[in-house]
Design a protein around this motif. Structure first.
Motif, PDB file in Angstrom:
ATOM      1  N   GLY A  40      -7.959  -2.512   7.044  1.00 49.53           N
ATOM      2  CA  GLY A  40      -7.946  -2.619   8.488  1.00 49.53           C
ATOM      3  C   GLY A  40      -7.368  -1.403   9.188  1.00 49.53           C
ATOM      4  N   ARG A  41      -6.791  -0.471   8.465  1.00 51.40           N
ATOM      5  CA  ARG A  41      -6.225   0.724   9.084  1.00 51.40           C
ATOM      6  C   ARG A  41      -7.249   1.840   9.098  1.00 51.40           C
ATOM      7  N   GLY A  42      -7.231   2.612  10.194  1.00 51.20           N
ATOM      8  CA  GLY A  42      -8.294   3.582  10.399  1.00 51.20           C
ATOM      9  C   GLY A  42      -8.235   4.808   9.529  1.00 51.20           C
ATOM     10  N   ASP A  43      -7.046   5.251   9.116  1.00 50.95           N
ATOM     11  CA  ASP A  43      -6.910   6.496   8.378  1.00 50.95           C
ATOM     12  C   ASP A  43      -6.490   6.235   6.941  1.00 50.95           C
ATOM     13  N   GLY A  44      -7.036   5.176   6.338  1.00 52.13           N
ATOM     14  CA  GLY A  44      -6.497   4.700   5.075  1.00 52.13           C
ATOM     15  C   GLY A  44      -7.124   5.206   3.814  1.00 52.13           C
ATOM     16  N   VAL A  45      -8.349   5.750   3.856  1.00 56.99           N
ATOM     17  CA  VAL A  45      -9.047   6.142   2.633  1.00 56.99           C
ATOM     18  C   VAL A  45      -9.491   7.591   2.735  1.00 56.99           C
ATOM     19  N   ILE A  46      -9.313   8.339   1.665  1.00 56.98           N
ATOM     20  CA  ILE A  46      -9.710   9.745   1.608  1.00 56.98           C
ATOM     21  C   ILE A  46     -10.707   9.911   0.475  1.00 56.98           C
ATOM     22  N   MET A  47     -11.754  10.693   0.709  1.00 56.43           N
ATOM     23  CA  MET A  47     -12.736  10.987  -0.330  1.00 56.43           C
ATOM     24  C   MET A  47     -12.884  12.494  -0.480  1.00 56.43           C
ATOM     25  N   THR A  48     -13.038  12.943  -1.720  1.00 55.30           N
ATOM     26  CA  THR A  48     -13.239  14.366  -1.973  1.00 55.30           C
ATOM     27  C   THR A  48     -14.023  14.544  -3.263  1.00 55.30           C
ATOM     28  N   GLY A  49     -14.603  15.713  -3.451  1.00 53.85           N
ATOM     29  CA  GLY A  49     -15.444  15.984  -4.614  1.00 53.85           C
ATOM     30  C   GLY A  49     -14.675  16.637  -5.741  1.00 53.85           C
ATOM     31  N   SER A  50     -15.315  16.673  -6.934  1.00 49.48           N
ATOM     32  CA  SER A  50     -14.704  17.273  -8.104  1.00 49.48           C
ATOM     33  C   SER A  50     -15.806  17.785  -9.027  1.00 49.48           C
ATOM     34  N   TYR A  51     -15.407  18.195 -10.231  1.00 46.42           N
ATOM     35  CA  TYR A  51     -16.363  18.687 -11.218  1.00 46.42           C
ATOM     36  C   TYR A  51     -17.107  17.525 -11.881  1.00 46.42           C
ATOM     37  N   ASN A  52     -18.139  17.890 -12.651  1.00 46.30           N
ATOM     38  CA  ASN A  52     -18.873  16.937 -13.484  1.00 46.30           C
ATOM     39  C   ASN A  52     -19.572  15.874 -12.642  1.00 46.30           C
ATOM     40  N   ASN A  53     -19.907  16.200 -11.375  1.00 42.47           N
ATOM     41  CA  ASN A  53     -20.502  15.250 -10.434  1.00 42.47           C
ATOM     42  C   ASN A  53     -19.584  14.058 -10.172  1.00 42.47           C
ATOM     43  N   PHE A  54     -18.272  14.255 -10.317  1.00 36.94           N
ATOM     44  CA  PHE A  54     -17.306  13.224  -9.976  1.00 36.94           C
ATOM     45  C   PHE A  54     -16.906  13.370  -8.509  1.00 36.94           C
ATOM     46  N   ARG A  87     -13.847  11.466  -5.835  1.00 35.80           N
ATOM     47  CA  ARG A  87     -12.682  10.610  -5.916  1.00 35.80           C
ATOM     48  C   ARG A  87     -12.321  10.031  -4.554  1.00 35.80           C
ATOM     49  N   MET A  88     -11.794   8.803  -4.576  1.00 30.68           N
ATOM     50  CA  MET A  88     -11.318   8.130  -3.369  1.00 30.68           C
ATOM     51  C   MET A  88      -9.875   7.711  -3.567  1.00 30.68           C
ATOM     52  N   PHE A  89      -9.083   7.911  -2.523  1.00 32.21           N
ATOM     53  CA  PHE A  89      -7.664   7.572  -2.557  1.00 32.21           C
ATOM     54  C   PHE A  89      -7.364   6.610  -1.423  1.00 32.21           C
ATOM     55  N   ASP A  90      -6.774   5.476  -1.761  1.00 27.32           N
ATOM     56  CA  ASP A  90      -6.342   4.498  -0.766  1.00 27.32           C
ATOM     57  C   ASP A  90      -4.890   4.791  -0.422  1.00 27.32           C
ATOM     58  N   ARG A  91      -4.655   5.222   0.796  1.00 28.28           N
ATOM     59  CA  ARG A  91      -3.317   5.618   1.212  1.00 28.28           C
ATOM     60  C   ARG A  91      -2.376   4.429   1.338  1.00 28.28           C
ATOM     61  N   ASN A  92      -2.915   3.225   1.504  1.00 30.77           N
ATOM     62  CA  ASN A  92      -2.070   2.055   1.679  1.00 30.77           C
ATOM     63  C   ASN A  92      -1.590   1.501   0.338  1.00 30.77           C
ATOM     64  N   THR A  93      -2.504   1.360  -0.616  1.00 30.37           N
ATOM     65  CA  THR A  93      -2.140   0.790  -1.912  1.00 30.37           C
ATOM     66  C   THR A  93      -1.785   1.845  -2.943  1.00 30.37           C
ATOM     67  N   LYS A  94      -2.025   3.141  -2.613  1.00 33.33           N
ATOM     68  CA  LYS A  94      -1.778   4.254  -3.520  1.00 33.33           C
ATOM     69  C   LYS A  94      -2.651   4.180  -4.778  1.00 33.33           C
ATOM     70  N   ARG A  95      -3.751   3.461  -4.703  1.00 36.77           N
ATOM     71  CA  ARG A  95      -4.692   3.410  -5.817  1.00 36.77           C
ATOM     72  C   ARG A  95      -5.790   4.442  -5.594  1.00 36.77           C
ATOM     73  N   ASP A  96      -6.385   4.897  -6.687  1.00 35.70           N
ATOM     74  CA  ASP A  96      -7.483   5.849  -6.586  1.00 35.70           C
ATOM     75  C   ASP A  96      -8.578   5.440  -7.549  1.00 35.70           C
ATOM     76  N   VAL A  97      -9.772   5.885  -7.264  1.00 33.44           N
ATOM     77  CA  VAL A  97     -10.915   5.603  -8.122  1.00 33.44           C
ATOM     78  C   VAL A  97     -11.745   6.870  -8.230  1.00 33.44           C
ATOM     79  N   THR A  98     -12.239   7.134  -9.418  1.00 34.43           N
ATOM     80  CA  THR A  98     -13.124   8.277  -9.663  1.00 34.43           C
ATOM     81  C   THR A  98     -14.498   7.760 -10.028  1.00 34.43           C
ATOM     82  N   LEU A  99     -15.513   8.210  -9.299  1.00 35.33           N
ATOM     83  CA  LEU A  99     -16.891   7.771  -9.517  1.00 35.33           C
ATOM     84  C   LEU A  99     -17.755   8.976  -9.864  1.00 35.33           C
ATOM     85  N   GLU A 100     -18.836   8.698 -10.562  1.00 30.73           N
ATOM     86  CA  GLU A 100     -19.764   9.757 -10.940  1.00 30.73           C
ATOM     87  C   GLU A 100     -21.109   9.514 -10.280  1.00 30.73           C
TER      88      GLU A 100
END
Length: 439
Positions: free
Chosen positions: A343-357, A359-372
């Motif tokens: 529900g918070r507006g500035d809560g998730v960050i997405m950025t790119g990486s190598y190997n077509n990965f 990443r997303m970071f949830d600023r509220n829960t401090k969890r992250d996920v890496t997708l390909e």
């Protein structure tokens, strides 16, 4: 997270990728109904979102080609013996004011304002003449002659309305539309210029960091962006890892910054690659305008506008050390309010990486996920599918290690739908569009 087909893709066989087909920028418009991509060949491809239907509600998230046009052509500067590439560096949409759409596109030297409009009627003759071209009534010769519009197949036209040229000596790396929607700025390695949309032959230099002696040059401008709400404020980042916040109300030339953001370097960690690692490749304001997100080689940092001495959050992104890849310019992205942000507006960050990965970071829960970003070939109809690599920072050693990464594959350009959980990810000549299954 589900996904929809995009542009191009990998088949079972390795396909030769032409350099001109590599996607160089991705950008949603303000409503998210259109998605524009630019490539190294100077082309702009616009995708339109499918309208929802009762029979096929699942097609709502699909984007199909809406318009394709050549934005820039290769040029040659004979005075400097310099070849100017046609590659599209940035695309920025303007808010829609009428039935037409407007966007800015730029290569290294020239910014163009494009109008994209639809036409489903064409003029055929006049109201005073019949189909054979003869006057219906000679006495009507003094009446007003009005073209007659006949229905035709829908055609999307892209026309250049403004060309902003001859203002940059160095390569343009950023363009940003001001919140007043009357001006925009373009930034190159050493200067930032302010333009009015109605004036093409003159711009105002608002930042100039070029030294009198070029041998004294210690840093270059890497990215710049206007504040989302205050038309007088903007930031720009440098290759030394610093961010400067400028206020155009103080002076015509913003040679003195209002705020200076820099994280002190630990002397024990200094190495030959320190400057490469600290160089900021992208800078973004949060949607509220309270925070600044920056991306350097290894991390994403979140800065509070009220605290200049250090970032309030730092997220590790890349496991690769410098020197493993010749070029790297990832982007950092922040979505509008969405379900994952709690529900918070500035809560998730997405950025790119190598190997077509990516990443997303949830600023509220401090969890992250890496997708390909990958393509699944086991079905007749290829479906783009993000492969989850790790969640919450826990990963197997053989999943993400420097030795297992393919440095020729990297996510450099991403875009997030302004109001929904839909993201677009560009990997070489492929465009992947992912949509959250749960709304």
């Amino acid at each position: 997270m589900g996904c929809r087909p995009g542009q191009g893709g990998r088949g079972a066989k390795q396909v030769l990728v032409h350099d001109s087909d590599i996607i160089s920028t991705v950008e949603f418009n303000h409503t998210g109904e259109l998605l524009a991509t630019g490539d190294k060949g100077g082309r702009v491809v616009i995708f339109q979102r499918e309208q929802e239907s009762k029979n096929q509600p699942h097609r709502r998230g699909e984007y199909n080609v809406y318009s394709t046009f050549q934005s820039h052509e290769p040029e040659f500067d004979y005075l400097k013996s310099l070849e100017i590439e046609e590659k599209i560096n940035k695309i920025r949409w303007l808010p829609q004011q009428n039935a037409a759409y407007f966007l800015l596109s730029t290569n290294d030297k020239t910014v163009k304002l494009w109008k994209v409009s639809e036409r489903d009627k064409r003029p055929e003759g006049y109201n005073l003449k019949d189909e054979d071209g003869r006057l219906r009534d000679p006495s009507m010769i003094t009446m007003l002659r009005v073209p007659v519009l006949r229905p035709m197949d829908l055609m999307v036209e892209a026309t250049p309305r403004r060309v902003f040229a001859n203002a940059h000596t160095y390569h343009i790396n950023s363009i940003s539309v001001n919140s007043d929607y009357e001006t925009y700025m373009s930034a190159d390695d050493l200067r930032i210029n302010l333009w009015n949309f109605e004036i093409t032959n003159q711009s105002f230099n608002i930042v100039d960091i070029k030294p009198a002696n070029m041998e004294e040059l210690t840093e270059v401008i890497t990215a710049a962006e206007f504040h989302p709400h205050h038309c007088n404020t903007f930031v720009y980042s440098s290759s030394k890892g610093t961010i400067r916040l400028c206020d155009m109300r103080t002076s015509a030339l913003c040679d003195r910054h209002a705020k200076f953001f820099e994280e002190p370097e630990d002397p024990s960690n200094r190495s030959f690659f320190s400057e490469i690692i600290s160089s900021i490749s992208d800078v973004k304001f949060s949607h509220s305008g309270r925070y600044i997100m920056t991306r350097d080689y290894l991390t994403v940092k979140v800065w509070d506008l009220n605290m200049e001495n250090r970032p309030i959050e730092t997220y590790q992104v890349s496991v690769a050390r410098p020197g493993t890849c010749s070029s790297w310019a990832p982007t950092v992205l922040l979505p509008k309010p969405c379900s994952r942000a709690g529900g918070r507006g500035d809560g998730v960050i997405m950025t790119g990486s190598y190997n077509n990965f990516f990443r997303m970071f949830d600023r509220n829960t401090k969890r992250d996920v890496t997708l390909e970003a990958s393509r699944e070939n086991s079905k007749p109809r290829a479906i783009l599918k993000p492969r989850k690599v790790c969640v919450g920072g826990k990963r197997r050693k053989d999943e993400i290690s420097v030795d297992s990464l393919d440095f020729s594959k990297k996510i450099l350009h991403t875009a997030w739908h302004p109001s929904e959980n839909i993201i677009a990810v560009a990997a070489t000549n492929n465009l992947y569009i992912f949509q959250d299954k749960v709304n």
